[in-house]
Design a protein around this motif. Structure first.
Motif, PDB file in Angstrom:
ATOM      1  N   LEU A 179      15.880 -16.294   3.610  1.00 50.41           N
ATOM      2  CA  LEU A 179      14.886 -15.661   2.734  1.00 50.41           C
ATOM      3  C   LEU A 179      15.056 -14.152   2.729  1.00 50.41           C
ATOM      4  N   VAL A 180      14.625 -13.537   1.629  1.00 47.56           N
ATOM      5  CA  VAL A 180      14.784 -12.093   1.507  1.00 47.56           C
ATOM      6  C   VAL A 180      13.556 -11.514   0.799  1.00 47.56           C
ATOM      7  N   ILE A 181      13.191 -10.277   1.140  1.00 48.83           N
ATOM      8  CA  ILE A 181      12.196  -9.578   0.340  1.00 48.83           C
ATOM      9  C   ILE A 181      12.956  -8.948  -0.818  1.00 48.83           C
ATOM     10  N   ALA A 182      12.774  -9.516  -2.001  1.00 47.47           N
ATOM     11  CA  ALA A 182      13.585  -9.131  -3.148  1.00 47.47           C
ATOM     12  C   ALA A 182      13.026  -7.900  -3.858  1.00 47.47           C
ATOM     13  N   ALA A 183      11.719  -7.643  -3.698  1.00 54.70           N
ATOM     14  CA  ALA A 183      11.139  -6.480  -4.372  1.00 54.70           C
ATOM     15  C   ALA A 183       9.828  -6.075  -3.711  1.00 54.70           C
ATOM     16  N   VAL A 184       9.544  -4.778  -3.795  1.00 54.06           N
ATOM     17  CA  VAL A 184       8.289  -4.207  -3.314  1.00 54.06           C
ATOM     18  C   VAL A 184       7.644  -3.489  -4.501  1.00 54.06           C
ATOM     19  N   PRO A 185       6.596  -4.073  -5.085  1.00 52.72           N
ATOM     20  CA  PRO A 185       5.962  -3.455  -6.260  1.00 52.72           C
ATOM     21  C   PRO A 185       5.259  -2.142  -5.908  1.00 52.72           C
ATOM     22  N   PRO A 186       4.917  -1.341  -6.915  1.00 56.39           N
ATOM     23  CA  PRO A 186       4.195  -0.084  -6.679  1.00 56.39           C
ATOM     24  C   PRO A 186       2.922  -0.337  -5.868  1.00 56.39           C
ATOM     25  N   ARG A 187       2.660   0.553  -4.934  1.00 57.31           N
ATOM     26  CA  ARG A 187       1.551   0.384  -3.999  1.00 57.31           C
ATOM     27  C   ARG A 187       0.208   0.651  -4.659  1.00 57.31           C
ATOM     28  N   GLU A 188      -0.797  -0.128  -4.275  1.00 51.97           N
ATOM     29  CA  GLU A 188      -2.198   0.124  -4.640  1.00 51.97           C
ATOM     30  C   GLU A 188      -2.731   1.103  -3.580  1.00 51.97           C
ATOM     31  N   ASP A 189      -3.929   1.609  -3.762  1.00 53.52           N
ATOM     32  CA  ASP A 189      -4.578   2.508  -2.807  1.00 53.52           C
ATOM     33  C   ASP A 189      -4.420   1.987  -1.366  1.00 53.52           C
ATOM     34  N   PRO A 190      -3.807   2.769  -0.471  1.00 52.49           N
ATOM     35  CA  PRO A 190      -3.568   2.260   0.888  1.00 52.49           C
ATOM     36  C   PRO A 190      -4.761   2.408   1.848  1.00 52.49           C
ATOM     37  N   THR A 191      -5.829   3.066   1.420  1.00 50.59           N
ATOM     38  CA  THR A 191      -6.912   3.390   2.366  1.00 50.59           C
ATOM     39  C   THR A 191      -7.742   2.171   2.763  1.00 50.59           C
ATOM     40  N   ASP A 192      -8.562   2.375   3.796  1.00 53.10           N
ATOM     41  CA  ASP A 192      -9.625   1.437   4.124  1.00 53.10           C
ATOM     42  C   ASP A 192     -10.872   1.878   3.384  1.00 53.10           C
ATOM     43  N   ALA A 193     -11.788   0.932   3.158  1.00 58.24           N
ATOM     44  CA  ALA A 193     -13.044   1.278   2.492  1.00 58.24           C
ATOM     45  C   ALA A 193     -14.214   0.960   3.416  1.00 58.24           C
ATOM     46  N   TRP A 194     -15.211   1.829   3.379  1.00 65.01           N
ATOM     47  CA  TRP A 194     -16.445   1.648   4.117  1.00 65.01           C
ATOM     48  C   TRP A 194     -17.427   0.953   3.182  1.00 65.01           C
ATOM     49  N   ALA A 195     -17.849  -0.257   3.532  1.00 65.09           N
ATOM     50  CA  ALA A 195     -18.805  -0.977   2.691  1.00 65.09           C
ATOM     51  C   ALA A 195     -20.113  -1.079   3.455  1.00 65.09           C
ATOM     52  N   SER A 196     -21.176  -0.541   2.863  1.00 62.63           N
ATOM     53  CA  SER A 196     -22.463  -0.531   3.556  1.00 62.63           C
ATOM     54  C   SER A 196     -23.572  -0.280   2.548  1.00 62.63           C
ATOM     55  N   LEU A 197     -24.689  -0.980   2.742  1.00 67.95           N
ATOM     56  CA  LEU A 197     -25.836  -0.772   1.850  1.00 67.95           C
ATOM     57  C   LEU A 197     -26.671   0.401   2.314  1.00 67.95           C
ATOM     58  N   LYS A 198     -26.411   0.904   3.545  1.00 67.96           N
ATOM     59  CA  LYS A 198     -27.253   1.974   4.089  1.00 67.96           C
ATOM     60  C   LYS A 198     -26.532   3.236   4.520  1.00 67.96           C
ATOM     61  N   SER A 199     -25.233   3.326   4.312  1.00 68.93           N
ATOM     62  CA  SER A 199     -24.522   4.542   4.724  1.00 68.93           C
ATOM     63  C   SER A 199     -23.268   4.722   3.888  1.00 68.93           C
TER      64      SER A 199
END
Ligand code: PBG
Length: 321
Positions: free
Chosen positions: A107-127
């Motif tokens: 098996l081979v990794i044949a392609a790496v598509p353009p990257r989406e946002d690499p960050t982590d996201a903070w999900a919170s209803l209060k902060s």
């Protein structure tokens, strides 16, 4: 076109079977890849084939607790080898850094598509950030990398495991089981569930992502020439180069995708900036941090510099000790 000549496609019609996990995120990512490939390759159709993986089946334990490499990739690779699918889409951060393993050299990794946002996201209803939570507030993440970086800034917060796919985690947050959860921004965006009123990308100065986060890997059989050429239409050289640098840090630290290791490479003009953050075993703070900049064509010197700096801070020993 000559009047009266048959109006046929330049390429014969071809259907590629895309093996994907069944989660909302996996189907969204695969759907995105399928549409991109069809748009770039007239005459080619991509059909999704859902495959369940062990990482999807075991949902009650933190991933690092039952360990093993390639929990989300193994069954897809078996389907590729068996020929029941033509290619697979993986989240790059779930692909073991030692890949290709000896037993899947076909098996081979044949392609790496353009990257989406690499960050982590903070999900919170209060902060809006880990800075806004009161002492003792509960943050859900099973990632040792996220745990170590949160506790580095806020040792007074409670970081507790959370499993399940994105929908499950967001449901647990809404039900009040947690005061905040941390998720990959890319997954939220690709899955179409990013809601900016209560989800905020975390500045990379505060939290560095997992190696490969936001990037995808398109994998197929080594000998599948036509498939490889078609997948090649998705390849993004800059993304592939950045992810390779990030994964090299994990390799040199002898870590895996469950280690508290963060790394992010970004290209600006003809220079690459490589940053890494490494916590202690079990996601214990403090976090060792290192960065280096180099010309893109000498990028490996940035890896050497970052590794030297991390080693001076005892990063490898702290991962094991
Ligand atoms: N480990 C699970 C996983 N693998 C890839 C993503 C998100 C998409 C990405 O990082 O590319 C996620 C979920 C998450 O971390 O929130």
């Amino acid at each position: 076109m000559t009047i009266g000549a048959p109006n046929h496609n330049p390429q014969p019609d071809l259907t590629l079977r895309l093996g994907t996990r069944g989660s909302m995120l996996a189907r969204a990512q695969s759907g995105w890849v399928a549409r991109q490939i069809e748009a770039r390759n007239p005459g080619v159709r991509v059909e999704l084939v859902i495959i369940s993986t062990s990482g999807d089946q075991i949902t009650d334990k933190p991933l690092h607790a039952f360990g093993g490499k390639g929990l989300f990739t193994k069954e897809l690779e078996q389907a590729l080898l068996a020929g029941s699918v033509d290619f697979a889409v993986h989240s790059f951060k779930d692909v073991p850094v030692t890949m290709p393993l000896v037993d899947i050299a076909e098996l081979v990794i044949a392609a790496v598509p353009p990257r989406e946002d690499p960050t982590d996201a903070w999900a919170s209803l209060k902060s809006k950030s880990f800075r806004d939570l009161p002492a003792g507030a509960k943050v859900g993440t099973g990632s040792l990398r996220r745990r170590s970086q949160i506790l580095h800034h806020r040792p007074d917060l409670l970081v507790e495991p959370i499993r399940g796919n994105i929908d499950t985690r967001l449901r647990k947050l809404r039900e009040g089981q947690y005061d905040a959860v941390v998720l990959a921004t890319a997954g939220l965006k690709r899955g179409g569930v990013m809601d900016e009123t209560w989800m905020t990308p975390i500045d990379t100065a505060d939290m560095l992502p997992a190696p490969g986060q936001g990037a995808l890997a398109l994998q197929c059989r080594q000998d599948a020439e036509v498939t490889r050429r078609i997948l090649g239409s998705m390849h993004d050289v800059a993304t592939a180069a950045c992810v390779e640098l990030e994964r090299e840090i994990v390799r040199q630290l002898e870590g895996d995708c469950h280690s508290p290791i963060a790394a992010l490479a970004t290209i600006n003009g003809d220079r690459v900036l490589l940053r890494s953050a490494v916590g202690g075993r079990d996601g214990i703070p403090p976090v060792a941090f290192a960065l280096s900049e180099a010309p893109v064509n000498e990028a490996s010197s940035a890896v050497v510099a970052v590794m030297n700096d991390l080693q001076k801070q005892g990063a490898r020993q702290r991962l094991l000790a």
